[in-house]
Design a protein around this motif. Structure first.
Motif, mmCIF file in Angstrom:
data_model
loop_
_atom_site.group_PDB
_atom_site.id
_atom_site.type_symbol
_atom_site.label_atom_id
_atom_site.label_comp_id
_atom_site.label_asym_id
_atom_site.label_seq_id
_atom_site.Cartn_x
_atom_site.Cartn_y
_atom_site.Cartn_z
ATOM 1 N N HIS A 118 0.817 -1.212 0.000
ATOM 2 C CA HIS A 118 0.000 0.000 0.000
ATOM 3 C C HIS A 118 0.852 1.265 0.000
ATOM 4 O O HIS A 118 0.645 2.172 -0.808
ATOM 5 C CB HIS A 118 -0.915 -0.009 1.234
ATOM 6 C CG HIS A 118 -1.726 1.227 1.401
ATOM 7 N ND1 HIS A 118 -2.830 1.524 0.635
ATOM 8 C CD2 HIS A 118 -1.583 2.281 2.270
ATOM 9 C CE1 HIS A 118 -3.335 2.687 1.006
ATOM 10 N NE2 HIS A 118 -2.607 3.167 1.994
ATOM 11 N N GLY A 125 -0.647 6.535 4.441
ATOM 12 C CA GLY A 125 -0.921 5.687 5.589
ATOM 13 C C GLY A 125 0.262 5.686 6.530
ATOM 14 O O GLY A 125 1.234 6.429 6.346
ATOM 15 N N ARG A 145 -4.755 3.722 7.970
ATOM 16 C CA ARG A 145 -5.087 4.551 6.805
ATOM 17 C C ARG A 145 -5.659 5.890 7.258
ATOM 18 O O ARG A 145 -6.119 6.018 8.396
ATOM 19 C CB ARG A 145 -6.086 3.817 5.917
ATOM 20 C CG ARG A 145 -5.563 2.481 5.372
ATOM 21 C CD ARG A 145 -6.560 1.873 4.385
ATOM 22 N NE ARG A 145 -6.066 0.593 3.886
ATOM 23 C CZ ARG A 145 -6.267 -0.569 4.490
ATOM 24 N NH1 ARG A 145 -6.952 -0.605 5.626
ATOM 25 N NH2 ARG A 145 -5.794 -1.683 3.978
#
Length: 378
Positions: A118, A125, A145
């Motif tokens: 991610h 994040g 997040r």
């Protein structure tokens, strides 16, 4: 650790077992800051660094021990005057390192894989590690997040279920650091776990107004410092991609109109190089009302005095005017565009970290210090 993302993702894909050591706190002068990491796999392959060489050997051994017994641990390294042969930092500072094993069945492994995918893909994040608390949770990880959702197994402890909210505070400010999670009304124990939170957010923006030769040099320095750099000028003949090939964006628009509509935040720096009252004054009226990190304007001291008069006549208050860095940059005796860009960049760095801009030989303050808190959003 995020600087090792590509290598660690490859190791995970190859199903390697490894241990990762992350600097979670720094005291005084130290070669690497929080978030610096070193990883060692079962074959002894090493990537990364936590200290620039001072304690790498000892951390390597700790990684081997963590792989052998499957337990996370923390270790503090500092300088020892009593033992010249002790492992420590020659610069005189201290660092605390968290060593986490990432074995085949480790609960950290899926969280780390998700986080690295991610965050390295540009998603905002934070990766949060438990650095202090119940022994069975030491080294556990959370991916947090911006919307407050998170991934990670934390044993169901009420204190740690609030870790995402605690980590979100640092993430919102784009900061990396340690936060303690206090017990809530439903807590079943009095422990106060600590988390090391490493935030990953889009690079801070630098917006340079005025498509002049000084702007081209400042674009290069801004990119070197890790900014997303935009050049804006109302004159299409000057604001061209050919003149600013290293800029992320080149915008043709009236500066004040563009600034009203574009995204800014508490990390944004605004450099006004237009040097023309018809551009400067309406632009600075907008800029000084925004919660950005830095507003600087180029010009002579005579230009600065005239600019302040015009801004006051336009209704800009003294508190807002006190935020204006003008004439822009530190006193380096700069003459060329490159030297001027360096002086501007030096002032931006000093403002970010609370530096004075004075020669270190004339100061007694710590060389490395905590940065000032980010300005609050309006």
């Amino acid at each position: 650790m995020l600087d090792l993302a590509d290598d660690l993702r490859r190791w995970l894909a190859e199903e390697r077992e490894f241990a990762v050591a992350t600097v979670v706190s720094v005291g005084g002068s130290a070669p690497r800051g929080p978030g610096a990491a070193l990883a060692v796999d079962r074959d002894g392959t090493v990537i990364g660094s936590v200290s620039g060489g001072c304690v790498e050997g000892a951390v390597y051994d700790l990684c081997g021990e963590a792989l052998a017994d499957g337990r996370a641990r923390t270790e503090r390294f500092g300088y020892s005057d009593e033992d010249a042969f002790a492992v420590g930092l020659t610069c005189g500072g201290t660092i605390e390192v968290l060593v986490t094993p990432v074995g085949a069945g480790s609960p950290v492994r899926p969280v780390l894989e998700s986080a690295l995918t991610h965050l390295s893909g540009g998603g905002p994040g934070a990766l949060a590690w438990v650095t202090d608390g119940p022994a069975d949770l030491l080294g556990r990880a959370l991916l947090v997040r911006p919307d407050g959702t998170y991934e990670g197994g934390l044993g169901g402890a009420a204190e740690l279920d609030r870790a995402a909210a605690a980590a979100s505070g640092l993430l919102d400010a784009g900061r990396t650091g340690t936060v303690t999670v206090g017990p809530g009304a439903d807590a079943y124990c009095a422990c106060r776990p600590a988390l090391f939170v490493q935030s990953s957010v889009p690079p801070p923006r630098m917006i340079v107004f005025g498509a002049i030769d000084f702007a081209a040099a400042l674009v290069r320095v801004g990119k070197f410092l890790g900014h997303h750099v935009t050049v804006c000028d109302a004159r299409p003949v000057f604001a061209t991609r050919a003149r600013f090939p290293e800029a992320d964006e080149v915008v043709v628009d009236w500066p004040h109109r563009y600034l009203r509509t574009t995204r800014t935040d508490a990390r944004t720096v605004l450099c006004v190089l237009t040097h023309d009252a018809k551009f400067d004054v309406p632009l600075l009226e907008v800029a000084l009302g925004l919660p950005v990190a830095y507003v600087g304007a180029m010009g002579s001291r005579r230009t600065h005095t005239d600019r302040l008069r015009r801004l006051r006549e336009a209704g800009v208050g003294e508190r807002a005017l006190s935020r204006l860095r003008s004439p822009i940059g530190l006193d380096l005796g700069a003459r060329t565009p490159e030297e001027t860009a360096l002086s501007i960049a030096a002032e931006i760095v000093a403002a970010r970290h609370g530096g004075t801009g004075a020669p270190l030989t004339t100061t007694a303050a710590p060389i490395h210090r905590e940065g000032r808190a980010a300005p609050a959003a309006a």
